[in-house]
Design a protein around this motif. Structure first.
Motif, short mmCIF file in Angstrom:
data_model
loop_
_atom_site.label_atom_id
_atom_site.label_comp_id
_atom_site.label_asym_id
_atom_site.label_seq_id
_atom_site.Cartn_x
_atom_site.Cartn_y
_atom_site.Cartn_z
N MET A 190 -21.38 56.40 51.25
CA MET A 190 -21.71 55.25 49.72
C MET A 190 -20.36 55.49 49.95
O MET A 190 -20.18 53.93 48.76
N ILE A 191 -19.24 55.92 49.21
CA ILE A 191 -17.89 55.69 49.04
C ILE A 191 -17.56 54.15 49.95
O ILE A 191 -16.93 53.19 49.40
N TYR A 192 -17.66 54.53 51.29
CA TYR A 192 -16.57 53.37 52.12
C TYR A 192 -17.99 52.58 52.10
O TYR A 192 -17.34 51.05 52.50
N SER A 193 -19.39 52.42 52.43
CA SER A 193 -19.74 51.56 52.86
C SER A 193 -21.51 50.52 51.36
O SER A 193 -21.49 49.37 51.56
N VAL A 194 -21.51 51.88 51.33
CA VAL A 194 -22.76 50.91 50.95
C VAL A 194 -21.82 51.07 48.94
O VAL A 194 -22.38 49.05 48.74
N CYS A 195 -22.00 51.63 48.14
CA CYS A 195 -21.22 50.84 46.89
C CYS A 195 -20.23 49.42 47.10
O CYS A 195 -20.28 48.97 46.40
N PRO A 196 -19.30 49.46 47.87
CA PRO A 196 -18.36 48.66 47.87
C PRO A 196 -19.05 47.14 48.14
O PRO A 196 -18.67 46.47 48.46
N SER A 197 -20.02 47.52 49.57
CA SER A 197 -20.67 46.06 50.18
C SER A 197 -21.72 46.32 48.78
O SER A 197 -21.90 44.59 48.74
N PHE A 198 -22.11 46.46 48.76
CA PHE A 198 -22.66 46.45 46.89
C PHE A 198 -22.21 45.85 46.06
O PHE A 198 -23.07 44.56 45.53
N ALA A 199 -20.87 46.51 45.57
CA ALA A 199 -19.92 46.05 44.47
C ALA A 199 -19.63 43.78 44.99
O ALA A 199 -20.26 43.23 43.99
N MET A 200 -19.55 43.78 46.17
CA MET A 200 -18.81 42.40 47.04
C MET A 200 -19.65 41.33 46.73
O MET A 200 -19.49 40.84 46.45
N LEU A 201 -21.15 42.20 47.25
CA LEU A 201 -22.33 40.92 47.00
C LEU A 201 -22.67 40.46 45.44
O LEU A 201 -22.64 39.65 45.54
N ILE A 202 -22.72 41.44 44.24
CA ILE A 202 -22.92 41.51 43.87
C ILE A 202 -22.09 40.30 42.38
O ILE A 202 -22.91 39.31 41.84
N PHE A 203 -20.63 40.58 42.46
CA PHE A 203 -19.62 40.28 42.50
C PHE A 203 -19.06 39.15 43.22
O PHE A 203 -18.85 37.50 42.75
N GLY A 204 -19.53 38.71 44.50
CA GLY A 204 -20.03 37.16 45.12
C GLY A 204 -20.69 36.23 44.52
O GLY A 204 -20.24 35.17 44.30
N CYS A 205 -21.69 37.11 43.95
CA CYS A 205 -22.70 35.96 43.61
C CYS A 205 -22.49 35.67 42.55
O CYS A 205 -23.27 34.57 41.96
N LEU A 206 -22.02 36.53 41.56
CA LEU A 206 -21.28 35.85 40.35
C LEU A 206 -20.40 35.05 40.33
O LEU A 206 -20.36 33.91 39.01
N VAL A 207 -19.77 35.05 41.66
CA VAL A 207 -18.63 34.35 41.23
C VAL A 207 -19.02 33.16 41.35
O VAL A 207 -18.53 31.60 41.12
N LEU A 208 -19.87 32.59 42.91
CA LEU A 208 -20.90 31.57 42.91
C LEU A 208 -21.93 30.86 41.26
O LEU A 208 -21.61 29.67 41.65
N ARG A 209 -22.01 31.73 40.77
CA ARG A 209 -22.86 31.53 39.49
C ARG A 209 -21.50 30.73 38.29
O ARG A 209 -22.18 29.66 37.46
#
Length: 336
Positions: A190-209
């Motif tokens: 969760m700490i190394y893979s899932v949570c940071p990857s999920f957060a990266m995808l969310i904020f990456g999409c928000l940046v593009l928006r």
């Protein structure tokens, strides 16, 4: 030798060869690339940018992983030399440092994603949060938080005698409590893979928006702050490329960990156990590419970064030529 023993030996030989090549490749790419990262990201035009500060901090974390953590894993998986079995304190500290530093590196990149989101926001208050002061505070908090999240490892890791799939007994720096072992695998997942990857995808999409929303404003003020926009666009491309690299290299390992967690109580034959262990080892080494190849990803995705690298090489070449000419001039005789 039975056919089963031959198959196991072949699997182990192939695994050892593949992991050795991957370890040495990671080490070579990491030492060269991360050193170049430090030279480029400390240039005056980049070092005060919040996003670059996160990149630089992640570079130092990755350098520790490549120079300290990776050689220990290389000796264990390739040469069967486990230094962690000689000293209980080293066993605990090495595993603790490995888990916490790798997680820290990913979360620093996640913070860079959040910074780009704040910087691209239409809200002036949110844009003000994208600052070097915020970056320094966030980096300090992460450096203190990650060791706290993994401090329980110092209690449970120990040097114990375990049975290898081949049947031989060896000493290993590992966990004896199966319940805690399952918890740690899920915790690290969760700490190394899932949570940071999920957060990266969310904020990456928000940046593009945010960029799409701001396109009209940018069009009206096309002549204002062109250099800043170009630099921010380069940092965004570098960030998205880094996020993609992390997802590609750590994703398969995460899937394997989930599979191993759900099949932990399944009875497996010796060949299946060896195959799964080999796959897990190879995917574990693959995840190190997320820490060793950042320089090459930055160079391919960032035009400003490429120019800085080229400028650095030209400067080094110019200094070397000057030293050569100076030496030749000193050796020439003076004619009167």
């Amino acid at each position: 030798m039975s056919s089963v023993d031959q198959i196991i030996q072949q699997i182990n030989t192939v695994t050892t060869t593949i992991t050795a090549i991957m370890y040495y490749t990671n080490f070579l790419l990491g030492v060269i690339g991360l050193s170049m990262n430090i030279f480029v990201l400390t240039q005056p035009s980049l070092r005060k940018t919040p996003c670059s500060m996160y990149f630089l901090s992640a570079t130092f974390a990755n350098l520790f992983i490549i120079l300290v953590i990776l050689p220990v894993r290389l000796l264990i998986n390739t040469y069967n030399i486990d230094l962690t079995t000689y000293n209980i304190e080293y066993c605990k500290i090495q595993t603790f440092a490995s888990f916490s530093t790798r997680a820290l590196s990913c979360w620093l990149i996640t913070m860079a994603c959040i910074d780009r989101y704040l910087h691209s926001s239409n809200n002036a208050s949110m844009r003000r949060l994208s600052s070097s002061k915020t970056a320094k505070l966030s980096i300090g908090l992460l450096c203190g938080l990650m060791p706290v999240l993994y401090c329980h490892m110092l209690i449970f890791y120990n040097i114990i005698q375990v049975k290898k799939p081949s049947g031989t007994m060896i000493y290993s720096c590992t966990l004896q409590d199966k319940t805690y072992s399952a918890f740690l695998n899920l915790w690290h997942l969760m700490i190394y893979s899932v949570c940071p990857s999920f957060a990266m995808l969310i904020f990456g999409c928000l940046v593009l928006r945010n960029i799409q929303i701001n396109q009209r404003t940018v069009a009206r003020n096309a002549n204002n702050a062109r250099n800043n926009r170009r630099r921010n666009a380069t940092l965004l491309r570098m960030l998205l490329a880094q996020v993609l690299l992390i997802l590609i290299t750590t994703g398969p390992r995460s899937i394997y960990q989930i599979y191993a967690l759900f099949t932990n109580n399944v009875v497996k034959n010796i060949i299946r156990t060896n195959v799964e262990n080999s796959v897990g080892t190879i995917l574990g080494v693959l995840s190190y590419f997320a820490h060793s190849t950042t320089f090459y990803i930055f160079t391919l995705s960032g035009s400003i970064f490429r120019k800085k690298v080229l400028k650095l090489f030209l400067r080094c070449s110019f200094c070397r030529e000057n030293r050569v000419h100076t030496t030749i001039d000193k050796r020439m005789p003076i004619l009167y």
